[in-house]
Motif scaffolding. Structure first.
Motif, mmCIF file in Angstrom:
data_model
loop_
_atom_site.group_PDB
_atom_site.id
_atom_site.type_symbol
_atom_site.label_atom_id
_atom_site.label_comp_id
_atom_site.label_asym_id
_atom_site.label_seq_id
_atom_site.Cartn_x
_atom_site.Cartn_y
_atom_site.Cartn_z
ATOM 1 N N GLN A 1 50.321 42.148 40.617
ATOM 2 C CA GLN A 1 49.667 43.232 39.896
ATOM 3 C C GLN A 1 50.771 43.861 39.358
ATOM 4 O OE1 GLN A 1 47.078 45.126 41.936
ATOM 5 N NE2 GLN A 1 49.358 46.284 43.430
ATOM 6 N N ARG B 1 55.034 46.915 33.591
ATOM 7 C CA ARG B 1 54.932 48.293 33.250
ATOM 8 C C ARG B 1 54.959 48.637 32.024
ATOM 9 N NH1 ARG B 1 55.661 49.566 38.901
ATOM 10 N NH2 ARG B 1 56.723 51.169 38.823
ATOM 11 N N GLN C 1 53.785 48.265 27.888
ATOM 12 C CA GLN C 1 52.233 46.971 27.940
ATOM 13 C C GLN C 1 52.290 46.316 26.638
ATOM 14 O OE1 GLN C 1 53.439 50.287 28.514
ATOM 15 N NE2 GLN C 1 51.757 51.611 29.208
ATOM 16 N N ASP D 1 43.784 46.387 41.112
ATOM 17 C CA ASP D 1 43.819 47.112 39.910
ATOM 18 C C ASP D 1 44.667 46.592 39.096
ATOM 19 O OD1 ASP D 1 44.191 48.959 37.347
ATOM 20 O OD2 ASP D 1 44.340 50.547 38.547
ATOM 21 N N ARG E 1 47.286 48.931 36.174
ATOM 22 C CA ARG E 1 47.763 50.012 35.920
ATOM 23 C C ARG E 1 49.375 50.001 35.375
ATOM 24 N NH1 ARG E 1 46.804 51.838 41.618
ATOM 25 N NH2 ARG E 1 45.005 52.825 40.599
ATOM 26 N N HIS F 1 52.989 56.443 29.124
ATOM 27 C CA HIS F 1 51.919 55.896 27.654
ATOM 28 C C HIS F 1 52.753 55.286 26.947
ATOM 29 C CE1 HIS F 1 49.599 56.125 24.442
ATOM 30 N NE2 HIS F 1 50.024 56.866 23.777
ATOM 31 N N ASP G 1 48.035 48.168 23.773
ATOM 32 C CA ASP G 1 46.951 48.019 24.962
ATOM 33 C C ASP G 1 47.689 46.827 25.371
ATOM 34 O OD1 ASP G 1 44.403 47.444 26.855
ATOM 35 O OD2 ASP G 1 43.908 48.868 26.018
ATOM 36 N N TRP H 1 35.674 50.158 43.168
ATOM 37 C CA TRP H 1 36.227 51.491 41.770
ATOM 38 C C TRP H 1 37.209 50.226 40.963
ATOM 39 C CZ3 TRP H 1 35.413 55.792 39.918
ATOM 40 C CH2 TRP H 1 36.079 56.053 39.162
ATOM 41 N N ASP H 2 38.101 49.476 41.722
ATOM 42 C CA ASP H 2 38.768 48.963 41.107
ATOM 43 C C ASP H 2 38.279 47.344 40.047
ATOM 44 O OD1 ASP H 2 40.814 50.058 41.411
ATOM 45 O OD2 ASP H 2 41.839 48.234 43.115
ATOM 46 N N LYS I 1 37.649 48.651 36.112
ATOM 47 C CA LYS I 1 37.487 49.966 36.179
ATOM 48 C C LYS I 1 37.732 50.126 34.365
ATOM 49 C CE LYS I 1 41.703 51.951 37.430
ATOM 50 N NZ LYS I 1 42.718 52.203 38.447
ATOM 51 N N ASN I 2 38.580 49.370 33.666
ATOM 52 C CA ASN I 2 39.298 49.407 32.661
ATOM 53 C C ASN I 2 39.043 48.733 31.970
ATOM 54 O OD1 ASN I 2 40.674 52.224 33.564
ATOM 55 N ND2 ASN I 2 42.073 51.176 34.334
ATOM 56 N N TYR I 3 38.905 47.647 32.039
ATOM 57 C CA TYR I 3 38.309 46.903 31.169
ATOM 58 C C TYR I 3 37.261 45.928 31.954
ATOM 59 C CZ TYR I 3 43.534 47.348 29.669
ATOM 60 O OH TYR I 3 44.295 48.458 29.708
#
Length: 552
Positions: free
Chosen positions: A235, A256, A258, A277, A280, A284, A288, A304-305, A308-310
């Motif tokens: 990850q 990290r 993007q 996750d 992560r 910014h 994406d 929760w994971d 979560k975002n996708y």
């Protein structure tokens, strides 16, 4: 029914829940607990010199053992001091019972010195927070806290302990410990759907996360990758040993950044997420990280994971190891000879670009700077990794100086590597103390930046006091190099305000000696290998300060 004081009942309950060490920093409201410790000699009290260190040491102990931990801090200011470390523990889902002494009930109403609303202070970062109102409720609360902390998704809980509860006496039943077995497999229908979807993909890719460590699934995750002949990444926040580095399928950790992650993932047509996750990010970006239209299947107990975002085509709330143990045979059965042939071809295609191949290339590049003065930080990282005994554990908070550590240090067991997860610096040094306590038969190496170390330097005393087999390597570049890098990269500004500590310089060797450690300072690259190899193999706590090139 035998009568017992609240303080003794509290310690007895912790021991029955499997607690062997109580991490703390005592104050007046904690004196009842300190008073009771003489009647519980089998419980080791570990004192740290500030509450943030208390929680970080406990966090390291749990992450390196998988066990429930307990720590005790001092009323509102102590809980406040601990909040940053509690954030880290919450981020990693560390099973922890955090307690704080509280003013006696009634007396707290008058808002005496050090009083605060402890439950409200802790609530945002814990799974459950409560204040004990009756001694008779103490067993139920401690038992519930242990059960909640250890049930996935695991995490810290908080108990406020008023002084009158600890000092009172009653005849109470202590109850019994409970652990919830969450090692569930997918339903037959869910497993069948997952097998079909994976076999439909032509270019699947695996992203593995922290539930690989928590569920002890390193071998099973590798088996899945080799069954499919597909690449596997850690990850994007790779703070543990989330995949076997020397597997022919392992490609390393996702970054990290993007844009970079999007480019890497664009080559695949199915994302298989195991206990993570997966994407992560940190800073910014308008880009994406997930390529448009890339489908996802996901397995894990941290609901929760899940998606979560996708959104995920298939999301199974299930134990990772138990799922892989039934998934791999099902894939082999359904895929047959065609899958076996495809897997062999896929593994062969990865040989020139997997972790092992990339490591050789990176080592070759680093060695070009082996004679640089001041010491090249990448060369230092390589020397640290190559000087460690085979059974050593690495705790990594080198930040910029450890940019290649994951590409150099092989993950071979689930507790062999631990790194900063949340981004809140200062975790590494005290966490390494806890890691060492949890693994007394293994040498531990802490690799820390100088800025990070200064957040928690007094943790060295605890290491010296307990005579731990811990070696702390401080990378001294004289400032906050990562912030300088980002100021320059994001704003084009090289006017570094508040980012240096060279006037006066920090004497890490002197500080370590004052706290009871053996210490030495290295300024020449040629001295690294012999000094590190010797330090890592000798008993006792020691610090090695290495002055490195701070240039950007």
């Amino acid at each position: 029914m035998n009568r017992i004081t609240g303080r003794s009942a509290f310690l007895a309950l912790l021991k029955d829940e499997g607690i062997t060490h109580l991490f703390g920093n005592p104050g007046t409201t904690e004196l009842p607990i300190m008073h009771a410790l003489k009647d519980h000699p089998d419980l080791t009290y570990v004192m740290a010199m500030q509450e943030s260190l208390v929680v970080a040491i406990a966090d390291g102990f749990s992450r390196a053992s998988g066990r429930l931990v307990a720590c005790n801090v001092h009323v509102a200011p102590g809980l406040g001091n601990a909040i940053g470390s509690l954030y880290n523990a919450s981020f990693t889902g560390t099973p922890m019972i955090l307690t704080a002494g509280q003013q006696e009930q009634g007396h707290g109403l008058m808002e005496p010195l050090l009083y605060g609303p402890l439950v409200r202070m802790a609530e945002p970062l814990v799974k459950w927070a409560v204040e004990v109102a009756r001694l008779e409720d103490l067993p139920r609360i401690v038992r519930r806290a242990a059960k909640i902390a250890t049930t996935p998704p695991t995490g810290p809980v908080f108990i406020s302990l008023p002084g009158d509860i600890l000092n009172s006496e009653a005849g109470i039943e202590l109850g019994r410990s409970t652990r919830v077995d969450t090692r569930v497999k997918p339903s037959d229908e869910g497993l069948k759907a997952l097998v079909a979807r994976i076999l439909k993909a032509e270019r699947p890719v695996i992203i593995a996360g922290d539930e690989i460590v928590k569920s002890d699934a390193l071998q099973e995750a590798d088996a899945l990758a080799q069954t499919l002949g597909c690449p596997a990444f850690q990850q994007s926040t790779p703070y543990g040993a989330h995949f076997l580095s020397e597997s022919p399928c392992f490609m390393g950790a996702l970054s990290r950044q993007q844009k970079q992650v999007r480019e890497v993932l664009s080559a695949y047509d199915l994302l298989i997420v195991l206990g993570a996750d997966p994407l992560r990010m940190s800073v910014h970006s308008e880009v994406d990280p997930l390529p448009e239209g890339l489908p996802i299947v996901q397995v894990g107990l941290v609901d929760w994971d899940l998606a979560k975002n996708y959104g995920a085509e298939i999301a199974l709330k299930a134990h990772v190891r138990e799922t892989l143990r039934v998934l791999v045979p099902a894939l082999k059965s359904a895929g047959g000879a065609a899958l076996d042939s495809r897997a062999r071809q896929g593994i062969s295609a990865l040989a020139s670009k997997n972790w092992t191949a990339r490591r050789a290339t990176i080592v070759e590049q680093i060695l070009k700077n082996k004679d640089r003065s001041p010491v090249d930080p990448d060369f230092l990282a390589l020397q640290v990794v190559e000087s460690m005994p085979d059974n050593a554990i690495l705790v990594d908070e080198g930040l910029t100086s450890s940019r290649h550590t994951l590409a150099l240090h092989p993950h071979r067991d689930r507790y062999g590597y631990h790194a900063l997860a949340s981004g809140g610096i200062g975790w590494g040094l005290p966490a390494s103390v806890g890691v060492s306590m949890a693994n007394p038969d293994r040498p531990v190496v802490c690799f820390s930046g100088d800025g990070s170390a200064m957040y928690s330097i007094q943790a060295l005393w605890t290491a010296a006091h307990h005579k731990l087999p811990l070696s702390v390597v401080i990378v001294n570049n004289g400032g906050y190099r990562i912030i300088k890098q980002r100021l320059l990269a994001f704003h084009g500004d090289d006017h570094y305000v508040g980012m240096d500590f060279i006037d006066p310089p920090v004497d890490f060797t002197g500080m370590a000696k004052s706290l009871g450690l053996e210490a030495l300072r290295i300024t020449e690259a040629k001295n690294l290998k012999p000094a590190l190899s010797s330090a890592f193999r000798r008993p006792g706590a020691k610090l090695i300060e290495v002055v490195v090139d701070g240039a950007l």
